[in-house]
Structure formats: C-alpha cells, structure tokens
Design a protein around this motif. Structure first.
Motif, short mmCIF file in Angstrom:
data_model
loop_
_atom_site.label_atom_id
_atom_site.label_comp_id
_atom_site.label_asym_id
_atom_site.label_seq_id
_atom_site.Cartn_x
_atom_site.Cartn_y
_atom_site.Cartn_z
N PHE A 1 -54.48 -9.90 46.36
CA PHE A 1 -53.88 -10.75 45.35
C PHE A 1 -53.30 -12.01 45.99
O PHE A 1 -53.40 -13.11 45.43
CB PHE A 1 -52.79 -10.00 44.59
N GLY A 2 -52.69 -11.86 47.15
CA GLY A 2 -52.13 -13.02 47.87
C GLY A 2 -53.18 -14.06 48.20
O GLY A 2 -52.92 -15.27 48.14
N ILE A 3 -54.38 -13.59 48.55
CA ILE A 3 -55.48 -14.52 48.84
C ILE A 3 -55.85 -15.29 47.58
O ILE A 3 -56.05 -16.52 47.60
CB ILE A 3 -56.70 -13.76 49.39
N VAL A 4 -55.95 -14.58 46.45
CA VAL A 4 -56.27 -15.25 45.18
C VAL A 4 -55.18 -16.25 44.82
O VAL A 4 -55.46 -17.35 44.35
CB VAL A 4 -56.45 -14.22 44.05
N LEU A 5 -53.92 -15.87 45.04
CA LEU A 5 -52.81 -16.77 44.74
C LEU A 5 -52.89 -18.04 45.59
O LEU A 5 -52.63 -19.15 45.11
CB LEU A 5 -51.48 -16.05 44.97
N LEU A 6 -53.29 -17.89 46.84
CA LEU A 6 -53.48 -19.07 47.70
C LEU A 6 -54.58 -19.97 47.15
O LEU A 6 -54.46 -21.20 47.17
CB LEU A 6 -53.85 -18.64 49.13
N GLU A 7 -55.66 -19.37 46.65
CA GLU A 7 -56.73 -20.15 46.03
C GLU A 7 -56.21 -20.92 44.82
O GLU A 7 -56.54 -22.10 44.62
CB GLU A 7 -57.86 -19.23 45.57
N ILE A 8 -55.40 -20.25 43.99
CA ILE A 8 -54.86 -20.88 42.79
C ILE A 8 -53.95 -22.05 43.14
O ILE A 8 -53.98 -23.10 42.49
CB ILE A 8 -54.07 -19.83 41.96
N ILE A 9 -53.16 -21.89 44.19
CA ILE A 9 -52.21 -22.92 44.60
C ILE A 9 -52.91 -24.11 45.26
O ILE A 9 -52.61 -25.27 44.96
CB ILE A 9 -51.16 -22.33 45.57
N TRP B 1 -50.70 -26.73 36.44
CA TRP B 1 -49.86 -25.82 37.22
C TRP B 1 -49.35 -24.65 36.38
O TRP B 1 -49.37 -23.50 36.82
CB TRP B 1 -48.71 -26.58 37.84
N SER B 2 -48.90 -24.92 35.16
CA SER B 2 -48.38 -23.83 34.33
C SER B 2 -49.48 -22.84 33.97
O SER B 2 -49.25 -21.62 33.95
CB SER B 2 -47.72 -24.38 33.06
N SER B 3 -50.70 -23.33 33.71
CA SER B 3 -51.82 -22.43 33.39
C SER B 3 -52.16 -21.55 34.59
O SER B 3 -52.46 -20.36 34.45
CB SER B 3 -53.05 -23.23 32.98
N ARG B 4 -52.09 -22.13 35.78
CA ARG B 4 -52.38 -21.36 36.99
C ARG B 4 -51.35 -20.25 37.18
O ARG B 4 -51.70 -19.12 37.54
CB ARG B 4 -52.40 -22.30 38.21
N LEU B 5 -50.09 -20.59 36.95
CA LEU B 5 -49.04 -19.58 37.09
C LEU B 5 -49.20 -18.47 36.06
O LEU B 5 -49.02 -17.28 36.37
CB LEU B 5 -47.65 -20.22 36.95
N LYS B 6 -49.56 -18.83 34.83
CA LYS B 6 -49.75 -17.82 33.78
C LYS B 6 -50.90 -16.88 34.12
O LYS B 6 -50.82 -15.67 33.90
CB LYS B 6 -49.99 -18.50 32.44
#
Length: 206
Positions: free
Chosen positions: A88-96, A21-26
C-alpha cells in the motif's frame, strides 16, 4: 478496470482531467479502509492468498508485479498484514509523486530509492506530482509522504497497521480542506476590502 487503472487517471491519459490532490487522498483512504481496515489490492505478489492452518502468515510461492513486494519476504518467505502495508505504501508513493514504481531512466530506478534521495534535499515540490501544478497544501502533502515512507519501512514491525494508515490519511484530507477554506475566506475578505476601498475613493456628488 473498465474506467482505466490508477496510472492512467493520475496522468490524465483516459481523456479526463488529472486527479487533484483531494481526489487522490480520497482514493487512498477508501483503499486503506478496504474491509475491516485490511487493504484489498490486486496483484501485489501473491499467487495464492489464504491462511495455512492456524498460522497468521501466508507461506507460498510468490508471483506478481515487480516493486510492490515486501522486501522481508526474500528473507523470511512469509507474507503478513504488514506485507500488505508495504505494498500500500508503494501505491501511496505513486499517488503522491505520479512516478512509476520502476523507471530505468531515473538515477534511482526504484521509486523507494528515488523518494529517499529526493527527501534528502527536503524539497517537497521536487517530490510531488508536477501534474498537480502545486495545487496542494504543504502540510497535508508532507504528512502523506511521511506516512508512505513509514509504510515502506524495511522492518515490518516498524510499519503502521491499516487502521492507523486510514486515520492519518483522513487527517491529511482534513488539513487540506481546512487550508482551502482559509484560503477562500482570505480571498473573500480581500475582495470585500478592495470593494470598500473603491467605494470610499468615489467622489461624492455635488
């Protein structure tokens, strides 16, 4: 990219461990920072990317990966900074979530509609990537998810700018780090308490 794309690292298909999770946020923070808080992301629909005269938008034909393009483009044929925020929001959804942007086998094939349907149930575990094995902080993950949904608001005027996005992602990471520290301190305190109990239960020598 030489080391593989984001999807491969999220799934662990590159032979390494799944991103925590921390790596994804970074990764999200560094991407959001870009240059002067303008996200620099590849293949988000533009066949050309430049200003036309004094205009603040790009008006041109679009060709790119399905699912990342600002839906407002289909009405206005303008691409603005807030179009980048949507992508960017779409990519963030993918990351989450670890979910693909388009998945025909889902009841809601588009990740935006899928996320909205899952949010209606209010169950964060059903939204988060199962590859994380619940190793995340609920407060941090909810905040990141709410931010992603704000970025993909159908109305561009309701979306945050990248400065705010980067700031809130940093807060998500701080919340997670604080939660981890508290958890480690609690674990350490409990271990010490157990040791003391064991010592006190030891019969004294005669």
């Amino acid at each position: 990219m030489e080391n593989g794309n984001l999807k491969e690292h999220l799934s662990g298909k590159r032979g390494g461990s799944v991103l925590n999770w921390s790596s994804r946020l970074k990764i999200a923070i560094e991407t959001a920072l870009g240059q002067h808080f303008e996200a620099k992301l590849a293949d988000f629909g533009l066949s050309r990317s430049f200003l036309v005269g004094s205009k603040t938008h790009v008006s041109t034909n679009v060709a790119g990966t399905l699912g990342y393009l600002d839906p407002e483009y289909y009405r206005k044929h303008w691409l603005t900074e807030k179009s980048d925020v949507y992508s960017f929001g779409i990519v963030l959804l993918e990351i989450i979530t670890g979910q693909p942007v388009i998945e025909q086998s889902r009841e809601n094939s588009y990740i935006v509609e899928w996320a909205k349907s899952m949010l209606a149930n209010g169950d964060i575990e059903s939204i988060m990537d199962p590859n994380l094995h619940r190793d995340y902080d609920t407060g941090s993950s909810w905040k990141a998810l709410e931010l992603a949904m704000l970025c993909i608001n159908p109305s561009s005027t309701e979306r945050p700018n990248m400065t705010r996005v980067a700031h809130e992602l940093n807060e998500c990471l701080e919340i997670y780090n604080l939660s981890r520290r508290k958890s480690q301190e609690t674990s350490s305190t409990n271990s010490m308490g157990h040791s003391i109990t064991c010592i006190s239960d030891t019969p004294s020598a005669r």
